[in-house]
Enzyme design. Structure first.
Site, PDB file in Angstrom:
ATOM      1  N   SER A 192      -5.436   3.433  11.726  1.00 23.93           N
ATOM      2  CA  SER A 192      -6.336   4.081  10.980  1.00 23.93           C
ATOM      3  C   SER A 192      -7.087   5.033  11.664  1.00 23.93           C
ATOM      4  CB  SER A 192      -7.363   2.808  10.536  1.00 23.93           C
ATOM      5  OG  SER A 192      -8.200   3.349   9.314  1.00 23.93           O
ATOM      6  N   ASP A 350      -2.156   0.655   0.168  1.00 20.64           N
ATOM      7  CA  ASP A 350      -3.188   1.527   0.975  1.00 20.64           C
ATOM      8  C   ASP A 350      -3.215   2.939   0.771  1.00 20.64           C
ATOM      9  OD1 ASP A 350      -4.605   2.475   3.301  1.00 20.64           O
ATOM     10  OD2 ASP A 350      -3.057   2.132   4.678  1.00 20.64           O
ATOM     11  N   HIS A 380      -4.060  -1.989   3.745  1.00 21.97           N
ATOM     12  CA  HIS A 380      -4.820  -1.348   4.842  1.00 21.97           C
ATOM     13  C   HIS A 380      -5.472  -2.263   5.906  1.00 21.97           C
ATOM     14  CE1 HIS A 380      -6.339   2.065   7.033  1.00 21.97           C
ATOM     15  NE2 HIS A 380      -7.346   1.410   7.474  1.00 21.97           N
TER      16      HIS A 380
END
Length: 410
Positions: A192, A350, A380
């Site tokens: 991320s 996501d 995610h």
């Protein structure tokens, strides 16, 4: 009777709070609903505390999460764990417990950056700690988990400089020798926001060419790579899918760039990239053009959102939106061409899926070898949810596939 009625009402309220309509292809939807309800509860408490004047909501949320999840540097029979500092940046170093001299070879290494929107979490959390331990045991490698500065106490480019400085420090010949690491076998990775930092560090290092040791590989886990288009197909498709909602990602960007949350609606409407804004050249637009960079299989029926007229003031207030150190997807092709072989993990459910897909395509167009690893049932942050009690099958699968790729190619 009153107790029964109260219990029934409470159960109904709880079910209403927990339940979310989710795609039937997402992994273990009810477990994800419960996990998301916990996260939303943290968010609500943080916002309430802020309204009461107790502090910044993100700082409060992070305090609660870290209070529960952070663990000390606990060594085991197989892994030696040490908390230290690299160039003033806190890091947790995981090493095989067996002395390297008994194995007669130098070890591999991975520099890892945790996720959390540049504002939350820590490499000292239980999930990241266990991930790094698994990497050590499976790969006989040294893993450096970097605890870079977080918003709202730090903003871009501080997080980026923390990541760059810690990486540069570790790659110095003296430090590599201290940890018995082979300078030809070091990778950089992150998930991320951590994937964002890893990609940005690689780009800077290949551009400056100041270190004798280069990263052999980069492995990016559902990375966030751009803030010019909040209406890619994955943003449109998954805007209401836990655990990373579309407005939340816009808020993380604004926190990272030290801007007012009041700009969230403008970002979500793509007003900062409207067609009448001369400051945004066509060459830059092309680097986030998902109609060209993302396969039609992912584009589906979604349409590009390009307002005719927009808000020029956003780009003037936030020039970092066009800075490749903050948004690595915007890098020049000559920079991408020098990148090492790359692994990119994406998840179907996501909002950041298409960031990863576009970066993979741009790297491939630049001649870089790219391994794409896509999870149709993934969401995610799923990879760090591979340990009890928040254990998902897609988390376990994705974690071990990621480690196997590193083990094979590093």
């Amino acid at each position: 009777m009153k107790f029964f009625t109260a219990t029934l009402l409470l159960s109904g309220v709880l079910a209403y709070y927990v339940y979310l309509p989710l795609p039937n292809t997402i992994c273990e939807p009810w477990k994800l609903m419960i996990l998301d309800a916990v996260f939303r509860s943290f968010m609500h408490v943080g916002n309430l505390a802020h309204d009461l004047g107790l502090g910044h909501p993100i700082r409060i949320i992070n305090y609660m999460m870290l209070k529960v999840e952070v663990i000390g540097p606990q060594s085991s029979q197989t892994v030696q764990v040490t908390d230290t500092f690299f160039a003033g940046v806190p890091v947790r170093v995981f090493e095989p417990a067996t002395p390297v001299e008994q194995q007669h070879h130098l070890r591999r290494a991975v520099v890892y950056f945790h996720g959390g929107g540049w504002a939350l979490l820590s490499g000292r959390m239980r999930s990241y700690d266990l991930l790094c331990r698994n990497m050590v045991e499976e790969m006989d490698a040294v893993i450096v988990s970097v605890d870079y500065s977080l918003a709202p106490d730090a903003h871009f480019p501080q997080q980026y400089f923390d990541a760059l400085n810690a990486s540069t420090f570790f790659l110095s010949p003296e430090v590599l020798a201290q940890y018995s690491v082979d300078p030809e076998r070091v990778a950089i990775s992150g998930d991320s926001a951590g994937g964002n930092l890893a990609a940005a560090v690689v780009q800077q290092m290949v551009s400056e060419n100041k270190t004798s040791t280069k990263f052999k590989l980069q492995a990016l886990i559902y990375p966030v790579l751009q803030a010019l288009d909040f209406n890619t197909p994955s943003y449109q498709q998954n805007g209401d899918t836990p655990i990373l909602y579309r407005p939340m990602m816009a808020r993380f960007w604004l926190e990272y760039l030290n801007a007012s949350p009041s700009l969230v609606p403008l970002l979500l409407a793509n007003n900062h990239t409207a067609l009448d804004l001369a400051r945004l050249p066509q060459a830059v637009r092309a680097r986030v053009d998902w109609t060209r960079l993302v396969s039609p299989d992912f584009q589906k029926e979604y349409r590009r959102v390009s307002p005719a007229r927009g808000s020029a003031g956003v780009l003037e207030e936030l020039p970092a939106l066009l800075d490749a150190r903050a948004a690595p997807l915007l890098a020049e092709e000559e920079v991408l061409r020098a990148a090492p072989p790359t692994y990119i993990m994406t998840c179907e459910h996501d909002v950041l899926r298409d960031d990863g897909l576009m970066y993979a395509r741009r790297l491939e167009d630049a001649g870089v070898a790219v391994t794409r690893d896509h999870y149709e049932d993934g969401f995610h942050a799923c990879m760090v949810f591979s340990f009890w009690p928040a254990k998902f099958s897609v988390g376990t699968r994705s974690m071990w596939n990621y480690i196997r790729w590193l083990n094979k190619h590093l």
